[in-house]
Design an enzyme around this catalytic site. Structure first.
Site, PDB file in Angstrom:
ATOM      1  N   MET A 336       0.830  -1.208   0.000  1.00 59.06           N
ATOM      2  CA  MET A 336       0.000   0.000   0.000  1.00 59.06           C
ATOM      3  C   MET A 336       0.866   1.260   0.000  1.00 59.06           C
ATOM      4  O   MET A 336       0.592   2.217  -0.723  1.00 59.06           O
ATOM      5  CB  MET A 336      -0.936   0.021   1.212  1.00 59.06           C
ATOM      6  CG  MET A 336      -1.986  -1.063   1.207  1.00 59.06           C
ATOM      7  SD  MET A 336      -3.067  -1.032  -0.240  1.00 59.06           S
ATOM      8  CE  MET A 336      -4.135   0.347   0.134  1.00 59.06           C
ATOM      9  N   ASP A 355      10.758   3.228   5.698  1.00 60.09           N
ATOM     10  CA  ASP A 355      10.485   1.865   6.168  1.00 60.09           C
ATOM     11  C   ASP A 355      11.461   1.573   7.301  1.00 60.09           C
ATOM     12  O   ASP A 355      12.155   2.498   7.780  1.00 60.09           O
ATOM     13  CB  ASP A 355      10.577   0.852   5.020  1.00 60.09           C
ATOM     14  CG  ASP A 355       9.645  -0.344   5.270  1.00 60.09           C
ATOM     15  OD1 ASP A 355       9.866  -1.081   6.258  1.00 60.09           O
ATOM     16  OD2 ASP A 355       8.679  -0.515   4.499  1.00 60.09           O
ATOM     17  N   VAL A 412       2.041   0.886   7.651  1.00 61.11           N
ATOM     18  CA  VAL A 412       2.894  -0.222   8.109  1.00 61.11           C
ATOM     19  C   VAL A 412       2.013  -1.432   8.425  1.00 61.11           C
ATOM     20  O   VAL A 412       0.797  -1.400   8.223  1.00 61.11           O
ATOM     21  CB  VAL A 412       3.764   0.176   9.328  1.00 61.11           C
ATOM     22  CG1 VAL A 412       4.715   1.304   8.954  1.00 61.11           C
ATOM     23  CG2 VAL A 412       2.917   0.568  10.521  1.00 61.11           C
ATOM     24  N   GLU A 414      -0.427  -4.221   9.799  1.00 60.88           N
ATOM     25  CA  GLU A 414      -1.682  -4.034  10.524  1.00 60.88           C
ATOM     26  C   GLU A 414      -1.517  -4.622  11.926  1.00 60.88           C
ATOM     27  O   GLU A 414      -2.054  -5.696  12.242  1.00 60.88           O
ATOM     28  CB  GLU A 414      -2.815  -4.728   9.739  1.00 60.88           C
ATOM     29  CG  GLU A 414      -4.204  -4.438  10.245  1.00 60.88           C
ATOM     30  CD  GLU A 414      -4.703  -3.041   9.915  1.00 60.88           C
ATOM     31  OE1 GLU A 414      -3.886  -2.154   9.644  1.00 60.88           O
ATOM     32  OE2 GLU A 414      -5.933  -2.850   9.966  1.00 60.88           O
ATOM     33  N   LYS A 419       2.212  -0.039  14.870  1.00 60.01           N
ATOM     34  CA  LYS A 419       1.690   1.290  14.549  1.00 60.01           C
ATOM     35  C   LYS A 419       1.992   2.275  15.692  1.00 60.01           C
ATOM     36  O   LYS A 419       2.376   3.419  15.445  1.00 60.01           O
ATOM     37  CB  LYS A 419       0.179   1.233  14.264  1.00 60.01           C
ATOM     38  CG  LYS A 419      -0.150   0.394  13.011  1.00 60.01           C
ATOM     39  CD  LYS A 419      -1.318   0.939  12.237  1.00 60.01           C
ATOM     40  CE  LYS A 419      -1.840  -0.006  11.170  1.00 60.01           C
ATOM     41  NZ  LYS A 419      -1.338   0.179   9.816  1.00 60.01           N
ATOM     42  N   SER A 441      -6.984  -0.744   7.869  1.00 61.47           N
ATOM     43  CA  SER A 441      -8.297  -1.182   7.377  1.00 61.47           C
ATOM     44  C   SER A 441      -9.182  -1.659   8.513  1.00 61.47           C
ATOM     45  O   SER A 441     -10.389  -1.730   8.346  1.00 61.47           O
ATOM     46  CB  SER A 441      -8.194  -2.318   6.372  1.00 61.47           C
ATOM     47  OG  SER A 441      -6.921  -2.549   5.933  1.00 61.47           O
ATOM     48  N   HIS A 462      -8.086   5.980   4.221  1.00 62.87           N
ATOM     49  CA  HIS A 462      -8.119   4.562   3.846  1.00 62.87           C
ATOM     50  C   HIS A 462      -8.176   4.400   2.336  1.00 62.87           C
ATOM     51  O   HIS A 462      -9.215   4.588   1.718  1.00 62.87           O
ATOM     52  CB  HIS A 462      -9.338   3.904   4.526  1.00 62.87           C
ATOM     53  CG  HIS A 462      -9.448   2.436   4.282  1.00 62.87           C
ATOM     54  ND1 HIS A 462     -10.628   1.801   4.043  1.00 62.87           N
ATOM     55  CD2 HIS A 462      -8.499   1.479   4.241  1.00 62.87           C
ATOM     56  CE1 HIS A 462     -10.411   0.509   3.853  1.00 62.87           C
ATOM     57  NE2 HIS A 462      -9.140   0.297   3.977  1.00 62.87           N
ATOM     58  N   ASN A 512     -15.641  -1.813   3.395  1.00 60.66           N
ATOM     59  CA  ASN A 512     -15.280  -3.194   3.701  1.00 60.66           C
ATOM     60  C   ASN A 512     -16.424  -3.939   4.367  1.00 60.66           C
ATOM     61  O   ASN A 512     -16.618  -5.136   4.169  1.00 60.66           O
ATOM     62  CB  ASN A 512     -14.033  -3.245   4.590  1.00 60.66           C
ATOM     63  CG  ASN A 512     -12.771  -3.007   3.769  1.00 60.66           C
ATOM     64  OD1 ASN A 512     -12.832  -3.008   2.540  1.00 60.66           O
ATOM     65  ND2 ASN A 512     -11.656  -2.780   4.429  1.00 60.66           N
TER      66      ASN A 512
HETATM   67  P1  NAD Z   1       2.739  -4.723   3.581  1.00 57.29           P
HETATM   68  O1  NAD Z   1       3.121  -5.838   4.460  1.00 57.29           O
HETATM   69  O2  NAD Z   1       2.845  -4.898   2.112  1.00 57.29           O
HETATM   70  O3  NAD Z   1       3.601  -3.438   3.930  1.00 57.29           O
HETATM   71  C1  NAD Z   1       3.877  -3.025   5.233  1.00 57.29           C
HETATM   72  C2  NAD Z   1       5.215  -2.308   5.216  1.00 57.29           C
HETATM   73  O4  NAD Z   1       5.427  -1.749   6.509  1.00 57.29           O
HETATM   74  C3  NAD Z   1       6.392  -3.232   4.956  1.00 57.29           C
HETATM   75  O5  NAD Z   1       7.197  -2.690   3.930  1.00 57.29           O
HETATM   76  C4  NAD Z   1       7.148  -3.220   6.270  1.00 57.29           C
HETATM   77  O6  NAD Z   1       8.561  -3.370   6.112  1.00 57.29           O
HETATM   78  C5  NAD Z   1       6.791  -1.883   6.819  1.00 57.29           C
HETATM   79  N1  NAD Z   1       6.996  -1.795   8.266  1.00 57.29           N
HETATM   80  C6  NAD Z   1       6.702  -2.715   9.194  1.00 57.29           C
HETATM   81  N2  NAD Z   1       7.061  -2.270  10.418  1.00 57.29           N
HETATM   82  C7  NAD Z   1       7.569  -1.028  10.245  1.00 57.29           C
HETATM   83  C8  NAD Z   1       8.109  -0.081  11.128  1.00 57.29           C
HETATM   84  N3  NAD Z   1       8.175  -0.285  12.427  1.00 57.29           N
HETATM   85  N4  NAD Z   1       8.541   1.079  10.599  1.00 57.29           N
HETATM   86  C9  NAD Z   1       8.477   1.323   9.294  1.00 57.29           C
HETATM   87  N5  NAD Z   1       7.976   0.436   8.419  1.00 57.29           N
HETATM   88  C10 NAD Z   1       7.523  -0.735   8.884  1.00 57.29           C
HETATM   89  O7  NAD Z   1       1.252  -4.328   4.016  1.00 57.29           O
HETATM   90  P2  NAD Z   1       0.150  -3.515   3.195  1.00 57.29           P
HETATM   91  O8  NAD Z   1      -0.748  -4.470   2.523  1.00 57.29           O
HETATM   92  O9  NAD Z   1       0.818  -2.466   2.423  1.00 57.29           O
HETATM   93  O10 NAD Z   1      -0.699  -2.867   4.365  1.00 57.29           O
HETATM   94  C11 NAD Z   1      -0.259  -1.728   5.053  1.00 57.29           C
HETATM   95  C12 NAD Z   1      -1.425  -1.089   5.765  1.00 57.29           C
HETATM   96  O11 NAD Z   1      -2.429  -0.738   4.824  1.00 57.29           O
HETATM   97  C13 NAD Z   1      -2.111  -1.941   6.810  1.00 57.29           C
HETATM   98  O12 NAD Z   1      -2.507  -1.136   7.869  1.00 57.29           O
HETATM   99  C14 NAD Z   1      -3.320  -2.472   6.064  1.00 57.29           C
HETATM  100  O13 NAD Z   1      -4.389  -2.802   6.915  1.00 57.29           O
HETATM  101  C15 NAD Z   1      -3.677  -1.293   5.214  1.00 57.29           C
HETATM  102  N6  NAD Z   1      -4.467  -1.587   4.009  1.00 57.29           N
HETATM  103  C16 NAD Z   1      -4.157  -2.655   3.234  1.00 57.29           C
HETATM  104  C17 NAD Z   1      -4.900  -2.913   2.100  1.00 57.29           C
HETATM  105  C18 NAD Z   1      -4.552  -4.068   1.217  1.00 57.29           C
HETATM  106  O14 NAD Z   1      -5.367  -4.433   0.366  1.00 57.29           O
HETATM  107  N7  NAD Z   1      -3.381  -4.659   1.324  1.00 57.29           N
HETATM  108  C19 NAD Z   1      -5.957  -2.070   1.755  1.00 57.29           C
HETATM  109  C20 NAD Z   1      -6.236  -0.952   2.560  1.00 57.29           C
HETATM  110  C21 NAD Z   1      -5.480  -0.734   3.685  1.00 57.29           C
END
Ligand code: NAD
Length: 737
Positions: A336, A355, A412, A414, A419, A441, A462, A512
């Site tokens: 995301m 990151d 980051v 979920e 967070k 989400s 979101h 959702n």
């Molecule tokens: P992802 O696992 O692809 O990415 C998460 C990123 O966060 C990773 O690159 C990780 O290295 C980084 N990270 C983890 N801990 C960290 C820290 N302490 N400091 C900095 N970076 C850190 O996950 P995603 O699918 O991109 O989801 C991210 C967020 O977006 C979540 O909250 C999720 O609920 C939300 N979201 C996801 C979707 C989806 O369809 N995937 C849709 C809407 C919202």
């Protein structure tokens, strides 16, 4: 005249410049029609005028019709039905709605040459004006688009567009152009003969006048004796190769849910068999019919009027000064985060992409580089544009880089703890002005905000996946979110060219929550023994763009299971159907079928071949239906179950004030998860059916299939009083109150 300027030069050529006061774009309004009428009359009757060139003083030529004009016509029609009867009311719509068509025909038959000097984008009624002119010359501009996109809001071109296009292009191409509402670049338009010439911008008017001076003909080919249609007569071998298959394609693409698309096929087929004047009358008849259709009314309202309201900031606190966002921090360079960085940079803002460390941040940017390079390879993006976009993104592991960011968007893992840790690190460096947004989400914004010392500056933004393609963004208000955070979030979402809806904090927010009702219905049908192919097809027939099993594969079957478990943990054991949980446990834990991500879900995803339903699915169905039982399945009822399950859930979110504006509920449902667009959205679907009828249907389904269909108190009350969602909650009434 308020909207046009007329200059006649020494050669007797009239230059008509369209420039609506106080508007950034010319549109076709009642005033414009009246003034254009007078201009056509003047050019036709004034012997000193030899011909006319029409152009615009704005960046674009014309954006299309002012659709609020058509909305008003709908309201007058409804009144007239009551006062004068249905036939007289329909007659009124026919006469009113063909005024523009008759005007364009008068221009075409005026006996004087008309040239459209297309200085920029021309859409809808504006492009139909160009098509009525005898010659079309455009100024070189890679941004110019020409099209008739009416189909996208449940209409079709009603001012001669269908007939002129089908007399210029091959019928199959014409149908495709009209049915898709495609917007063509100048190159494509010229190749299709929709425009005659492209010249440097400085030469536009001169080139237009030169054509008249050189003796440009004031008669269209179709008004000359011996005119031959580009594809030959309808009743010919070539015609039979076009029209019957076109019907089949129409059915495949729309399941006959879009009256305007059906009308396009009809008017082209009928119109090409007669002379132009008769053809235009046929087009007008169909146009008046479609204009009166509930689908067009609902689509115009949601996909044009409401969407425009939301995009213009209907929900923005007026007291907040405009924000000027220059630098955005994105935390989490994963799936995301990379997408968010991409759309932010594409809007010209600088992005600090953080990151856990430099290496992981670099990886995120590299993934984006690869995705954009794929687009370059496919010719969908210029390499310079890719490089420009990537240059705006600075990947780093150092939070100090966030110092002068205006807004931080966190994406980051979920995970509450992760967070919380990120929030603490961010607030240590950002000072007391920047706004903090979470892309979570599932985690409540109000509770995440407690990690942040200045809660009014904390909000949810979101995005949906894939970020670059999905048009909706939910902005989530925590209990203590302040107006500045809301205004900033709305300005940001608009800057990245998405449509925002503002929702209150609650489990699953709005989209959702409703989409889960859709996917759940698919799962439950599956467990009843309904064949998977029938489930998927019935959903498409109901108007959903993607079947529920496909959709679950896209979002992740494992994520589905995770959400069910979290729901159960929060709300108790009765909160999710146990058989649904077991199905997902079997899929994920026994069969390792996670969805498209591992190539194995409800479908198989063979390399280089289309996906196919997984043959092992039938073994996961506890109930086996005989051939006779499958044949006896009521497909209409399956379709109703899909839409009613979602609409009933949308009505609940409205009653619970998760979503508070009918426009947002409807626009959000179409853009967020593809709720059958021809209905105008989840609440419009209820209104279109009538709340009384909807409640009766929901109760019938409840008796047969369970509580999830139970209409809520609000629905029961609206039905009992004969009211509708828009009748009671339409924003204008709210403001007046
Ligand atoms: P992802 O696992 O692809 O990415 C998460 C990123 O966060 C990773 O690159 C990780 O290295 C980084 N990270 C983890 N801990 C960290 C820290 N302490 N400091 C900095 N970076 C850190 O996950 P995603 O699918 O991109 O989801 C991210 C967020 O977006 C979540 O909250 C999720 O609920 C939300 N979201 C996801 C979707 C989806 O369809 N995937 C849709 C809407 C919202």
């Amino acid at each position: 005249m308020a909207n046009f300027k007329l200059d006649v030069d020494a050669d007797g050529i009239a230059l008509i410049t369209w420039d609506m006061p106080g508007k950034s774009m010319n549109v076709i309004s009642m005033d414009v029609i009246e003034e254009l009428d007078a201009l056509v009359e003047k050019v036709t009757s004034d012997a000193a005028i030899k011909g006319a060139v029409i152009t615009s003083a704005k960046d674009a030529f014309c954006g299309g019709a002012d659709l609020t004009m058509l909305e008003r016509m709908g309201a007058i029609y409804a009144d007239k039905v009551k006062s004068e009867g249905a036939e007289a009311a329909a007659g009124f719509v026919f006469e009113e709605s063909r005024k523009l068509s008759l005007l364009y025909r008068r221009l075409e038959k005026s006996g004087k040459p008309w040239v459209c000097a297309i200085n920029g984008t021309a859409m809808g009624g504006g492009f139909e004006l160009a098509l009525a002119c005898h010659y079309r010359v455009a100024s070189e501009n890679p941004k110019t688009r020409l099209g008739l996109p009416e189909i996208k809001i449940g209409l079709f071109p009603g001012a001669g567009g269908t007939q002129r296009i089908a007399r210029i292009m091959q019928p199959a191409d014409a149908l495709q152009f009209l049915l898709k509402g495609d917007q063509l670049s100048l190159d494509r338009a010229k190749n299709s003969k929709l425009i005659d010439a492209v010249v440097p911008a400085g030469d536009l008017v001169k080139a237009a006048k030169d054509w008249i001076k050189a003796g440009g003909k004031a008669v269209k080919p179709w008004d000359e004796k011996g005119f031959k249609l580009p594809g030959g007569p309808v009743y010919s071998k070539a015609g039979m190769m076009t029209f019957p298959p076109a019907n089949a394609i129409y059915r495949r693409e729309t399941y006959d849910n879009y009256p305007a698309a059906r009308a396009i096929l009809q008017v082209v087929y009928e119109g090409l068999q007669v002379d132009m004047d008769t053809a235009l009358r046929i087009e007008s008849r169909w146009f008046a019919k479609i204009l009166r259709s509930p689908e067009a009314a609902a689509m115009i309202r949601s996909l044009f009027v409401s969407m425009q309201d939301l995009n213009k900031g209907a929900r923005r606190p007026a007291s907040e000064p405009a924000t000027n966002l220059k630098k955005i921090g994105v935390i989490g360079a994963g799936f995301m985060g990379a997408g968010i960085a991409q759309v932010t940079a594409a809007a010209g803002m600088q992005v600090v992409l953080i990151d856990r460390d430099q290496e992981t941040a670099d990886k995120g940017k590299a993934a984006l580089h690869k995705a954009l390079s794929d687009r370059v390879m496919k010719g969908r993006m210029k390499s310079a544009a890719r490089d420009e976009l990537l240059a705006l993104i600075t990947p780093t592991g150092d939070y100090n880089a966030l110092k002068n960011c205006d807004l931080i968007v966190e994406a980051v893992f979920e995970d509450r703890k992760v967070k919380a840790d990120v929030i603490a690190k961010v607030q240590a460096v950002i000072g007391d002005k920047a706004i903090f947004a979470s892309n979570t989400s599932t985690l409540p914004i109000t509770s995440l905000a407690t990690e942040f010392k200045d809660q009014p500056r904390f909000i949810g933004i979101h995005f949906f996946s894939p970020v670059d393609r999905m048009l909706l963004v939910e902005i989530i208000l925590g209990k203590n979110t302040g107006d500045k955070a809301l205004a900033t979030a709305l300005d940001y979402v608009r800057a990245v060219k998405k449509t925002p809806i503002v929702v209150n904090d609650s489990r699953g927010f709005y989209a959702n929550r409703c989409v889960l009702a859709y996917i759940q219905e698919g799962h439950l049908m599956f467990l009843e023994g309904v064949p998977a192919a029938l489930i998927e097809n019935a959903a498409r027939m109901a108007g959903m763009p993607v079947g529920p099993l496909s959709l679950n594969d896209e979002t992740g079957v494992d994520l589905g299971l995770k959400i069910l478990r979290a729901t159960e943990a929060d709300l108790g054991a009765g909160a999710v159907p146990p058989e649904q949980k077991k199905l997902l446990e079997d899929m994920v834990e026994k069969q390792q079928r996670f969805g498209r991500k591992n190539g194995k879900g409800f479908y198989d995803y063979p390399q280089g071949a289309p996906k196919k339903l997984w043959p092992g699915l039938a073994d996961l169905q506890p109930k086996k239906l005989s051939r006779e039982e499958v044949d006896a399945i009521d497909v209409e009822e399956l379709k109703q179950r899909f839409l009613v399950a979602q609409a009933a859930e949308a009505a609940r979110t409205f009653e619970e004030k998760v979503v508070t504006d009918v426009r947002e509920a409807d626009v959000g449902s179409i853009l967020g998860w593809g709720f059958a667009p021809f209905t105008g959205g989840a609440l419009s679907y209820i209104d279109m059916m009538g709340t009384k009828k909807f409640v009766a249907l929901a109760q019938k389904l409840e008796a047969k299939f369970g509580k999830r269909f139970a209409p809520n108190k609000l629905l029961l009350e609206l039905a009992a009083k004969g009211e509708s969602f828009y009748g009671r909650f339409a924003p204008k009434k709210k403001e007046a109150a």
